[in-house]
Design an enzyme around this catalytic site. Structure first.
Site, PDB file in Angstrom:
ATOM      1  N   ASP A 258      -0.368  -7.444   1.363  1.00  0.00           N
ATOM      2  CA  ASP A 258       0.292  -6.115   1.612  1.00  0.00           C
ATOM      3  C   ASP A 258       1.338  -6.214   1.937  1.00  0.00           C
ATOM      4  OD1 ASP A 258       0.605  -3.257   1.797  1.00  0.00           O
ATOM      5  OD2 ASP A 258      -0.194  -3.162   3.905  1.00  0.00           O
TER       6      ASP A 258
ATOM      7  N   HIS B 224       0.670  -1.420   0.493  1.00  0.00           N
ATOM      8  CA  HIS B 224      -0.109  -0.269   0.287  1.00  0.00           C
ATOM      9  C   HIS B 224       0.988   1.151  -0.317  1.00  0.00           C
ATOM     10  CE1 HIS B 224       0.357   0.066   4.819  1.00  0.00           C
ATOM     11  NE2 HIS B 224      -0.147   1.476   4.031  1.00  0.00           N
TER      12      HIS B 224
ATOM     13  N   SER C 184       4.338   2.024   7.931  1.00  0.00           N
ATOM     14  CA  SER C 184       4.458   0.852   7.167  1.00  0.00           C
ATOM     15  C   SER C 184       5.289   0.511   6.806  1.00  0.00           C
ATOM     16  CB  SER C 184       3.335   1.586   5.948  1.00  0.00           C
ATOM     17  OG  SER C 184       1.415   1.323   6.772  1.00  0.00           O
TER      18      SER C 184
HETATM   19  C1  4AZ Z   1      -0.390   3.491   8.723  1.00  0.00           C
HETATM   20  O1  4AZ Z   1      -1.488   4.348   8.236  1.00  0.00           O
HETATM   21  C2  4AZ Z   1      -0.060   2.680   9.862  1.00  0.00           C
HETATM   22  N1  4AZ Z   1      -1.277   0.881  14.461  1.00  0.00           N
HETATM   23  C3  4AZ Z   1       1.050   1.436   9.840  1.00  0.00           C
HETATM   24  C4  4AZ Z   1       0.278   0.868  11.098  1.00  0.00           C
HETATM   25  C5  4AZ Z   1      -0.814   1.062  12.322  1.00  0.00           C
HETATM   26  C6  4AZ Z   1      -1.910   2.511  11.808  1.00  0.00           C
HETATM   27  C7  4AZ Z   1      -1.712   2.793  10.481  1.00  0.00           C
HETATM   28  C8  4AZ Z   1      -0.973   0.570  12.987  1.00  0.00           C
HETATM   29  O2  4AZ Z   1       0.473   3.270   8.494  1.00  0.00           O
END
Ligand code: 4AZ
Length: 710
Positions: free
Chosen positions: A563, A501, A657
């Protein structure tokens, strides 16, 4: 009539009638003989069986066909007896000899009567003469004889100590014919047997030639021709055996049978007799041996061995580190030698390499080629190993036969795969060979999950603390427009694993299906390795450009299943204490294992951290996580792993992420990548867990796309 009477008066009464007899004789001699040509017949004295007239002479010529003889037999014989048959007689003659003269009634010392015996002519002709003198007072009745033609068995008869036929004789009535043993033909004399021996060609370099049937008598009436024809450059030598026997003559040189040798314009012979000609050096490559025999004689013949020699070539020295085979004291025309080199050397001739080389002694005593040299096998410069090093174990970086080299990898960031010594030796064939891998080369693979800097120094991470530099050397920052937007992890030295993503634009919420046009361009962002500070430059950083993007084929943007994505860098990262890859998960971790998650993602109050932050959290039971999110109608699928504490607090957040979730492999002692940060409901909330893509499930795809192996 008394036998003595005529001798007592040899002339008296006989003389009185002499004139009459002679007149009559004159008259009778003139009379023709009676010609008899039948195969048999009867001959009688005149007036037989009455007494024959006086003063008469009758001749009979008996002729029978050739091959017959005349056999005469007297049935009755009664003539006047006289000394040596002077008065009346019967004379039997052949063409040129008197066979018998008969008179009287009985044989005496001086007169012969035919008695019971038959007279046989030597040939096919016999003549008979009957004579009576002027008186036949006692009225002798004369004779009655029969003749028959009798066959001659020529096969049994010999003339001049020679048989009628050379081999087989066949008599028939009136003649005979000859035939020959197998392999012989009858000569035109119809008597001797000759052989056809004019077409003998020898082309081998040596051989044996002998007279037909040697050592039995050679055939008569034969002309044998033996040709030896060899390549120019050879000289033929003949060696006659001592056992030599050709019909000869004490005075005239070889008038009957002989052997003669023609060699170019030279001639040897004629040879005959019992003395062997011995050795003859013809100095020619093409010779003719002529052997003539006449129609008589029984001699054993001859036998010779011929050999061919040529001009000698000069001695050849083998090349250094080579040999010559066969090794001889002298080499002559047509001899070939093979030159080969010792192990680890090969022939070099006119810039062409080979294992053997052949030269030939030619006509005129010259070798066909010069002796080549033996050149040592050369393995040449060994191939380079990426991230490796070659060191020579022999001086002057020698690459020739039996030289040694040692491969090593850039320690400690690369290691040799497979785990071998990396020792290679130049073999006799000019190829680098290792005892372990043969001609195959090892490769230098990046060492994974072994940071130089240890985490244990850090007491422990509470609520997320700044990590120590170099403690997570595999972490990558995806950077765009001066800001980090996602994390990632280094695999090998030119692949980044991140979240799918992170790499596409926002999709239409109505139809969240990923098309290739939705994927961001690899040139639109940068990958920074060796990074620590969030927005300040690090001495250790390496900025690298992605080259290609690979999204997991099962990725679903709507549900964030699978993902996970891969980035291929346009060039390899330089591995060092701050940049090194993470290992693949081996599936050995426990379900509730502690994991470390790192990133530059948002902190509470949506602030970016100063530097890399990491948290240590436990993995969450899949069912628990599933239940927690079920309330929100969000699916936790098999490809997802959750982590975090029930009460919340320590969690990944926006910007983290794609970043790594790692654990220390307890078997290997190396850090392995368990998950990549994916999503969650908020950050650090109670009864909410961070959701990560399960790397173990995507491992086959990762290995296939990247080809990375450790
Ligand atoms: C994000 O928006 C995201 N708490 C990544 C991890 C989590 C929430 C959001 C997990 O990239």
């Amino acid at each position: 009539m008394n036998q003595e009477a005529p001798r007592a008066e040899p002339t008296g009464g006989k003389m009185r009638y002499f004139l009459v007899w002679s007149l009559c004789a004159f008259h009778l001699i003139k009379a023709d003989a009676i010609e008899l040509t039948d195969m048999f017949g009867e001959i009688q004295s005149p007036n037989f069986p009455d007494s024959y007239p006086s003063d008469s002479e009758v001749n009979w010529n008996i002729s029978v066909p050739d091959g017959f003889r005349v056999k005469l037999y007297f049935m009755h014989f009664d003539l006047e007896s006289s000394y040596l048959c002077e008065y009346d007689y019967v004379k039997v003659e052949s063409e040129d000899q008197v066979l018998a003269t008969f008179c009287g009634r009985e044989a005496t010392d001086t007169e012969q009567t035919p008695g019971q015996q038959s007279i046989i002519s030597p040939g096919s002709y016999m003549s008979l003469m009957f004579r009576s003198d002027f008186s036949n007072e006692e009225r002798f009745t004369g004779f009655d004889a029969h003749y028959t033609a009798v066959d001659i068995d020529e096969c049994l008869e010999k003339s001049d100590e020679e048989l009628a036929c050379d081999h087989h004789c066949h008599n028939y009535i009136g003649g005979y014919y000859c035939s020959c043993r197998f392999g012989y033909i009858l000569h035109t004399d119809n008597r001797t047997c000759k052989v056809e021996c004019s077409d003998n060609l020898f082309t081998q370099r040596n051989g044996v030639i002998n007279s037909p049937d040697f050592p039995r008598s050679y055939p008569k009436s034969s002309d044998c021709l033996y040709r030896i024809e060899l390549e120019e450059g050879f000289f033929i030598s003949l060696q006659f055996e001592d056992n030599f026997d050709i019909e000869d003559h004490p005075e005239v040189s070889c008038p009957y049978d002989y052997i003669k040798i023609k060699a170019g314009n030279q001639e040897f012979g004629p040879f005959c007799g019992e003395k062997s000609p011995g050795r003859i050096e013809t100095r020619s490559n093409s010779i003719q041996i002529l052997f003539h025999s006449d129609n008589s004689g029984e001699n054993e013949g001859w036998k010779l061995m011929y050999t061919a020699v040529g001009d000698p070539c000069p001695l050849v020295e083998p090349p250094i580190n080579g040999k010559i085979e066969p090794s001889q004291a002298t080499y002559t025309f047509k001899d070939q030698v093979v030159i080969s080199c010792s192990t680890g050397y090969h022939i070099l001739k006119d810039d062409v390499e080979s294992e053997t080389f052949q030269i030939e002694c030619m006509k005129g005593g010259m070798w066909s080629n010069k002796v080549p040299i033996c050149k040592i096998a050369d393995c040449k410069t060994p191939p380079e190993l990426d991230y490796g090093l070659v060191t020579f174990s022999t001086p002057h970086n020698r690459t020739t036969y039996q030289s040694g080299i040692q491969y090593s990898c850039q320690h400690p960031y690369y290691q040799m795969v497979p785990n071998v010594t990396g020792t290679y030796t130049c073999d006799a064939g000019g190829v680098w060979k290792s005892p372990e891998l043969g001609t195959r080369l090892p490769s230098c693979q990046a060492v994974c999950g072994k940071p130089k800097f240890s985490r244990s120094l850090l007491a422990h991470i509470v609520n997320g603390r700044y990590a120590k530099r170099g403690i997570s050397p595999w972490i990558a920052m995806l950077h765009r427009d001066g800001l980090p937007f996602c994390g990632g992890s280094l695999l090998g030295n030119k692949w980044i694993v991140t979240a799918a993503h992170c790499l596409h634009h926002e999709l239409d919420p109505e139809e969240p299906v990923l098309r290739s046009s939705d994927v961001i361009s690899p040139s639109s962002f940068t990958v920074i390795l060796g990074k620590y500070r969030t927005q300040r430059q690090d001495d250790t950083e390496q900025r690298l450009q992605p080259q290609s993007i690979f999204i997991h084929p099962s990725y679903k943007a709507a549900t964030l299943q699978y993902d996970i994505a891969l980035l291929e860098l346009s060039e390899a990262a330089r591995l060092n204490d701050y940049v090194m890859p993470v290992c693949f998960p081996d599936g050995s971790h426990q379900e509730d294992a502690m994991v470390i998650v790192s990133g530059w993602g948002k902190q509470f109050l949506h602030r970016l951290p100063e530097a890399l932050v990491e948290i240590e959290i436990p993995l969450t039971d899949h069912a628990v996580c599933k239940e927690a999110y079920a309330k929100l109608q969000k699916g936790i699928t098999e490809d997802m792993i959750c982590a975090g504490e029930k009460q919340g607090g320590k969690d990944a957040c926006s910007g983290d992420s794609g970043g790594p979730m790692v654990t220390l492999g307890n078997q290997t002692g190396q850090w392995q990548l368990i998950g990549t940060v994916s999503w969650g409901d908020g950050c650090g909330l109670n009864d909410r867990y961070g959701v990560y893509s399960n790397v173990l499930l995507s491992l086959p795809w990762i290995k296939q796309v990247t080809g990375v192996q450790y």
